[in-house]
Design a protein around this motif. Sequence first.
Motif, PDB file in Angstrom:
ATOM      1  N   VAL A 190       0.832  -1.201   0.000  1.00 57.76           N
ATOM      2  CA  VAL A 190       0.000   0.000   0.000  1.00 57.76           C
ATOM      3  C   VAL A 190       0.868   1.252   0.000  1.00 57.76           C
ATOM      4  O   VAL A 190       0.646   2.189  -0.779  1.00 57.76           O
ATOM      5  CB  VAL A 190      -0.959   0.008   1.213  1.00 57.76           C
ATOM      6  CG1 VAL A 190      -1.635   1.384   1.347  1.00 57.76           C
ATOM      7  CG2 VAL A 190      -2.021  -1.068   1.066  1.00 57.76           C
ATOM      8  N   ALA A 191       1.895   1.264   0.862  1.00 57.45           N
ATOM      9  CA  ALA A 191       2.782   2.423   0.926  1.00 57.45           C
ATOM     10  C   ALA A 191       3.559   2.597  -0.371  1.00 57.45           C
ATOM     11  O   ALA A 191       3.751   3.722  -0.850  1.00 57.45           O
ATOM     12  CB  ALA A 191       3.744   2.280   2.109  1.00 57.45           C
ATOM     13  N   LEU A 192       4.027   1.490  -0.949  1.00 51.72           N
ATOM     14  CA  LEU A 192       4.731   1.566  -2.230  1.00 51.72           C
ATOM     15  C   LEU A 192       3.830   2.104  -3.323  1.00 51.72           C
ATOM     16  O   LEU A 192       4.252   2.926  -4.150  1.00 51.72           O
ATOM     17  CB  LEU A 192       5.248   0.178  -2.626  1.00 51.72           C
ATOM     18  CG  LEU A 192       6.513  -0.329  -1.934  1.00 51.72           C
ATOM     19  CD1 LEU A 192       6.779  -1.780  -2.312  1.00 51.72           C
ATOM     20  CD2 LEU A 192       7.704   0.542  -2.305  1.00 51.72           C
ATOM     21  N   PHE A 193       2.584   1.671  -3.305  1.00 50.79           N
ATOM     22  CA  PHE A 193       1.633   2.058  -4.343  1.00 50.79           C
ATOM     23  C   PHE A 193       1.295   3.548  -4.261  1.00 50.79           C
ATOM     24  O   PHE A 193       1.483   4.303  -5.232  1.00 50.79           O
ATOM     25  CB  PHE A 193       0.361   1.220  -4.214  1.00 50.79           C
ATOM     26  CG  PHE A 193      -0.671   1.510  -5.259  1.00 50.79           C
ATOM     27  CD1 PHE A 193      -0.529   1.024  -6.540  1.00 50.79           C
ATOM     28  CD2 PHE A 193      -1.795   2.278  -4.960  1.00 50.79           C
ATOM     29  CE1 PHE A 193      -1.490   1.289  -7.521  1.00 50.79           C
ATOM     30  CE2 PHE A 193      -2.747   2.558  -5.920  1.00 50.79           C
ATOM     31  CZ  PHE A 193      -2.600   2.055  -7.210  1.00 50.79           C
ATOM     32  N   ILE A 194       0.812   4.001  -3.090  1.00 52.18           N
ATOM     33  CA  ILE A 194       0.378   5.398  -2.997  1.00 52.18           C
ATOM     34  C   ILE A 194       1.574   6.352  -2.995  1.00 52.18           C
ATOM     35  O   ILE A 194       1.510   7.451  -3.559  1.00 52.18           O
ATOM     36  CB  ILE A 194      -0.519   5.637  -1.761  1.00 52.18           C
ATOM     37  CG1 ILE A 194       0.248   5.407  -0.459  1.00 52.18           C
ATOM     38  CG2 ILE A 194      -1.757   4.776  -1.826  1.00 52.18           C
ATOM     39  CD1 ILE A 194      -0.565   5.730   0.790  1.00 52.18           C
ATOM     40  N   GLY A 195       2.678   5.923  -2.383  1.00 51.53           N
ATOM     41  CA  GLY A 195       3.862   6.780  -2.372  1.00 51.53           C
ATOM     42  C   GLY A 195       4.502   6.879  -3.742  1.00 51.53           C
ATOM     43  O   GLY A 195       4.964   7.957  -4.149  1.00 51.53           O
ATOM     44  N   GLY A 196       4.550   5.765  -4.461  1.00 50.54           N
ATOM     45  CA  GLY A 196       5.149   5.771  -5.792  1.00 50.54           C
ATOM     46  C   GLY A 196       4.376   6.617  -6.769  1.00 50.54           C
ATOM     47  O   GLY A 196       4.943   7.443  -7.508  1.00 50.54           O
ATOM     48  N   ILE A 197       3.052   6.441  -6.785  1.00 47.88           N
ATOM     49  CA  ILE A 197       2.223   7.249  -7.679  1.00 47.88           C
ATOM     50  C   ILE A 197       2.314   8.719  -7.299  1.00 47.88           C
ATOM     51  O   ILE A 197       2.409   9.608  -8.161  1.00 47.88           O
ATOM     52  CB  ILE A 197       0.757   6.770  -7.628  1.00 47.88           C
ATOM     53  CG1 ILE A 197       0.636   5.384  -8.238  1.00 47.88           C
ATOM     54  CG2 ILE A 197      -0.158   7.754  -8.364  1.00 47.88           C
ATOM     55  CD1 ILE A 197      -0.735   4.769  -8.113  1.00 47.88           C
ATOM     56  N   GLY A 198       2.305   8.998  -5.993  1.00 46.98           N
ATOM     57  CA  GLY A 198       2.394  10.383  -5.541  1.00 46.98           C
ATOM     58  C   GLY A 198       3.699  11.032  -5.942  1.00 46.98           C
ATOM     59  O   GLY A 198       3.722  12.187  -6.404  1.00 46.98           O
ATOM     60  N   ALA A 199       4.804  10.321  -5.788  1.00 48.53           N
ATOM     61  CA  ALA A 199       6.115  10.885  -6.133  1.00 48.53           C
ATOM     62  C   ALA A 199       6.202  11.190  -7.621  1.00 48.53           C
ATOM     63  O   ALA A 199       6.666  12.261  -8.024  1.00 48.53           O
ATOM     64  CB  ALA A 199       7.218   9.906  -5.723  1.00 48.53           C
TER      65      ALA A 199
END
Length: 249
Positions: A190-199
């Motif tokens: 979840v963190a990889l997904f939302i953080g990656g898209i956000g970055a």
Amino acid sequence: MTSPAPKSASLYRMVMPGHTCPFGVKARWLLKRHGYDVDDHCLTTRAETDAFKAQHDVKTTPQIFIDGHRIGGHDDLRRHLGLKVKDPKATSYVPVLAVFLVAALLALGINWLTFLPLVSFITLERFVAIAMMLLAMLKLQDVDRFATMFLNYDLLARRLPPYGLAYPFLELGAGLLMLTRALDWLSIPVALFIGGIGAVSVFKAVYIEKRELKCACVGGNSNVPLGFVSLTENVMMVAMALWMLVGVH
């Protein structure tokens, strides 16, 4: 040698049973702080307030008079005294920096209570997790407003608007699981997904498209500029997830 005559000012402000004008209180304090003898006129009814406004052709109170000349309201008084007046539309990183500071203090406090070294990898993990939860809390104050602001730059939210509504809950859940180290199999992706898209979204909007936008990272009514600090929030989530994935301690 004669002493200089005391400075005097007249202040007209609303002081009603159900409402005391906060700017009137602040103006009175400023005048006294700068050495003025204040002739404090309290407008105690709506009719009295409206009559005062009509008499002096003003739309708001308080009103300050110095040496018989009308200075204006609270902000005008600050300018008269040479003080800075905050621009309500000005952008500032202060809200998100305040979140990071509180998150760091909470992480240190938890370490202290659990008898762990104040400076350690665990401190860093807890800092990131707590920061995620605090940022999510600010977004959850008005989820719809956050989601609307989020649409300005997030690549997935533009294609799938409900993602903006789900984002604060995903961030809060991932932060909580990371803090407790529960269900790593769920919090890490979840963190990889939302953080990656956000970055990627922030980098594209700011550094490629050169757009000047406000960041929704501390909620939908903030004046935080979209930029390096916003990118840092997402990079921290990705870094934390990768850290947990490889099991470095």
